[in-house]
Design an enzyme around this catalytic site. Structure first.
Site, mmCIF file in Angstrom:
data_model
loop_
_atom_site.group_PDB
_atom_site.id
_atom_site.type_symbol
_atom_site.label_atom_id
_atom_site.label_comp_id
_atom_site.label_asym_id
_atom_site.label_seq_id
_atom_site.Cartn_x
_atom_site.Cartn_y
_atom_site.Cartn_z
ATOM 1 N N SER A 1 23.916 -14.834 12.293
ATOM 2 C CA SER A 1 24.140 -14.671 10.855
ATOM 3 C C SER A 1 25.375 -15.358 10.288
ATOM 4 C CB SER A 1 24.202 -13.183 10.498
ATOM 5 O OG SER A 1 22.909 -12.654 10.420
ATOM 6 N N SER B 1 22.232 -13.981 7.873
ATOM 7 C CA SER B 1 22.383 -13.116 6.721
ATOM 8 C C SER B 1 23.645 -13.388 5.897
ATOM 9 C CB SER B 1 22.403 -11.651 7.168
ATOM 10 O OG SER B 1 23.557 -11.397 7.948
ATOM 11 N N LYS C 1 32.023 -11.033 2.888
ATOM 12 C CA LYS C 1 30.633 -10.548 2.943
ATOM 13 C C LYS C 1 30.606 -9.073 2.570
ATOM 14 C CE LYS C 1 26.677 -10.615 6.162
ATOM 15 N NZ LYS C 1 26.255 -10.937 7.537
#
Lengths: 492, 95
Positions: A177, A153, A78
């Protein structure tokens, strides 16, 4: 055989037996990214050259019999985890060209284990969102239906795992997330106990809630990745010095006598879609067959979790994001006169709408005259929510719940209604407020063929029980083996 | 519920954000409805409940105060929008 479809534990076995090489594996994954990412848009940066180099190194190590547990395994990361010299954008214009001068601790650990990073993946800007639509760079699509969001997210992480564009990924979870995108994309995701994994080098959103964790193709892979990244780190003063169990050897599949708690408040929650309810009920019967004991538990402050969270997280964010001032790193607006103008223009142009909304909300909640009513009150309610979980774990080993009230929604469907988007985090954010671990494991499909995840939450530092329960469930079902069919979209 | 325009502008100033007129309107509505929602917390009796700042209780984390290698100055300023000879350059502070 298509190498990109392998799991980490399958590939590791084949690498060890020299049936495949690390470079073949990495090339297969890079080829997959090349073919599919124009459709899915999971990657912000693909580090093909560095990945091939690391794969060659992994082959040499394996040849010498010195390979680590992740030698030659291609992973995505990420884009809020600092990677030395590799752009780390947080999907924000603010950090569009930020090249960290150091690696996050989790990257040090992955590198030491021989892992191969193939690229950095998309997310909601600064991890604020549940759909990856708030990315300042692009919207990632759900591999199961390209008109839908992958969740967020960590949407890029989940989509890249689901579409076989990596063998596993690291995401971060501040209010769901990791678990929610894992659920929406049909992969396994675990948010560890707060303090289990070092946050050093994780770009901060809400420091008392943020935790890094893996997204993977199955539970065994999640356990392998968690073992690789867990552990005390003197560079993170909130990391906890406790022994790390071997999570993979904890996967016995034997859960006889386990006590599973069903929170009655979650059953009463409104707005849960029929397909989610049906999949969860089905999952309960799978556990019953294993000889699990079910107990009704109560989490009386559930109704207040969203409110407490959406004061605490923005308050922490408004403080953390004060550092983006156009001076030390990142974007600086060339417009305006003097320092104050520069700050304001930089932050107004560098941040997207959702980030600004949360900074404003957090600044409001912390400002003179409101602090007691909002931030302090929320922190007290947080104590009560924590107490709810402590009491619940007196009566059960694991709590079973949905991850999200409905499967992945359409891109653009909720973008104009932030409050509605916040409310969809109801089942996940309590675990962050309490600091307990939680995971999502695939448990079914909606009538439209969209994946649904089952959430299991565990007691502090008891990831072993969580993973083992999920492992049992996975062995009784084949949801995790089903793959999104992207061939039609590719031929268009 | 909406929050007052002046209030949005005041908070924006505190957060060092400048917001154009259209956005002030949108934010005053959106923040208003979020604040209205979080109002529900006032129904919870929190008298004698200590606040939680960290999920997992822990004492202060101390370390020895020892010299160690950290970022070189050039590395530390390498990402700055403007830097010279290892210093961050900022616009004029005093008019």
């Amino acid at each position: 055989m298509e190498l990109h479809t392998l799991t980490i534990h399958e590939a590791a076995r084949m690498l060890e037996k020299r049936e495949i090489s690390a470079i073949e594996l990495t090339d297969a994954v890079l080829e997959r990214i090349h073919t599919l990412d124009p459709l899915v848009d999971a990657y912000i940066t693909v580090t093909a050259d560095a990945a091939r180099q690391r794969a060659k190194m992994a082959d040499q190590m394996i040849a010498k019999g010195e390979g680590g547990r992740l030698s030659g395994i291609p992973l995505s990361i990420k884009d809020l985890i600092c990677t030395k010299g590799v752009k780390t954008t947080c999907a924000s214009r603010m950090l569009e060209d930020f090249h960290p001068p150091y690696d996050a601790t989790v990257m040090d650990k992955l590198n030491a284990a021989g892992a191969v990073m193939v690229g950095k993946v998309n997310m909601d800007e600064f991890a604020m969102g549940s759909s990856t639509e708030n990315s300042g760079i692009k919207a990632t699509k759900n591999p199961w239906d390209l008109s839908r969001v992958p969740g967020g997210s960590s949407g890029g992480s989940a989509a890249s795992v689901a579409a076989d564009m990596c063998m596993g990924s690291l995401g971060s979870d501040t209010g769901g997330s990791i678990r929610q995108p894992a659920s929406h994309c049909g992969v396994v995701g675990i948010k560890p106990t707060y303090g289990r994994v070092s946050r050093f080098g994780l770009v901060a959103f809400a420091s008392s809630l943020d935790q890094i964790g893996p997204l993977a193709k199955d539970v065994t892979d999640a356990a392998i990745l968690l073992n690789a990244i867990a552990g005390y780190d003197s560079r993170d003063s909130t990391s906890i010095n406790r022994p790390i169990p071997d999570y993979t050897s904890g996967l016995t599949g034997d859960i006889k006598g386990i006590k599973i708690g069903i929170p009655k408040e979650y059953h009463a929650a409104k707005g849960v879609s029929e397909s989610v309810t049906a999949a969860i009920d089905q999952a309960i019967s799978v556990f019953k067959n294993a000889g699990a004991e079910f107990v009704e538990i109560t989490l009386p402050h559930t109704d207040y979790a969203v409110a407490a969270y959406y004061l605490i997280a923005p308050a922490e964010a408004s403080s953390n994001l004060a550092r983006y001032d156009g001076v030390k790193y990142g974007f600086r607006s060339p417009e305006g006169q003097g320092l104050l103008d520069m700050y304001k223009n930089t932050r107004s142009r560098g941040f997207g709408a959702e980030v600004k909304r949360r900074i404003l909300l957090g600044t409001y909640a912390l400002s003179a005259g409101y602090y007691e009513a909002y931030y302090k009150k929320a922190s007290q309610v947080r104590t009560l929510i924590k107490q709810d979980f402590r009491n619940a774990f007196e009566a059960c080993d694991v709590i079973l719940a949905p991850v999200a009230p409905s499967p992945a929604f359409k891109i653009g469907e909720h973008i104009d209604d932030p409050l509605r988007m916040y409310l969809s985090d109801i089942f996940t954010l309590s675990a962050n407020l309490a600091g307990i671990p939680g995971l999502s494991v695939p448990c079914g499909f909606s009538t439209e063929g969209l994946p649904i995840g089952l959430q299991l939450m565990g007691n502090y530092f008891d990831e072993t029980t969580l993973l083992n329960a999920a492992y049992y469930f996975e062995r009784q079902t084949d949801f995790h083996r089903q793959k999104a069919d992207l061939s039609r979209a590719l031929n268009q | 519920m909406k929050i007052a325009r002046e209030e949005v502008l005041h908070v924006a100033h505190l957060a060092r954000l400048s917001i154009d007129d259209d956005a002030v309107e949108t934010f005053s509505e959106q923040l208003g409805s979020i604040l209205e929602y979080v109002e529900s917390l006032s129904r919870v009796d929190t008298s004698n409940v200590p606040p939680t700042a960290h999920a997992v209780e822990m004492a202060n984390a101390f370390r020895k105060d020892e010299a160690a290698r950290h970022l070189e100055r050039e590395e530390a300023v390498a990402n700055a929008p403007k830097a010279e000879e290892g210093h961050f350059i900022v616009p004029k502070v005093i008019e």
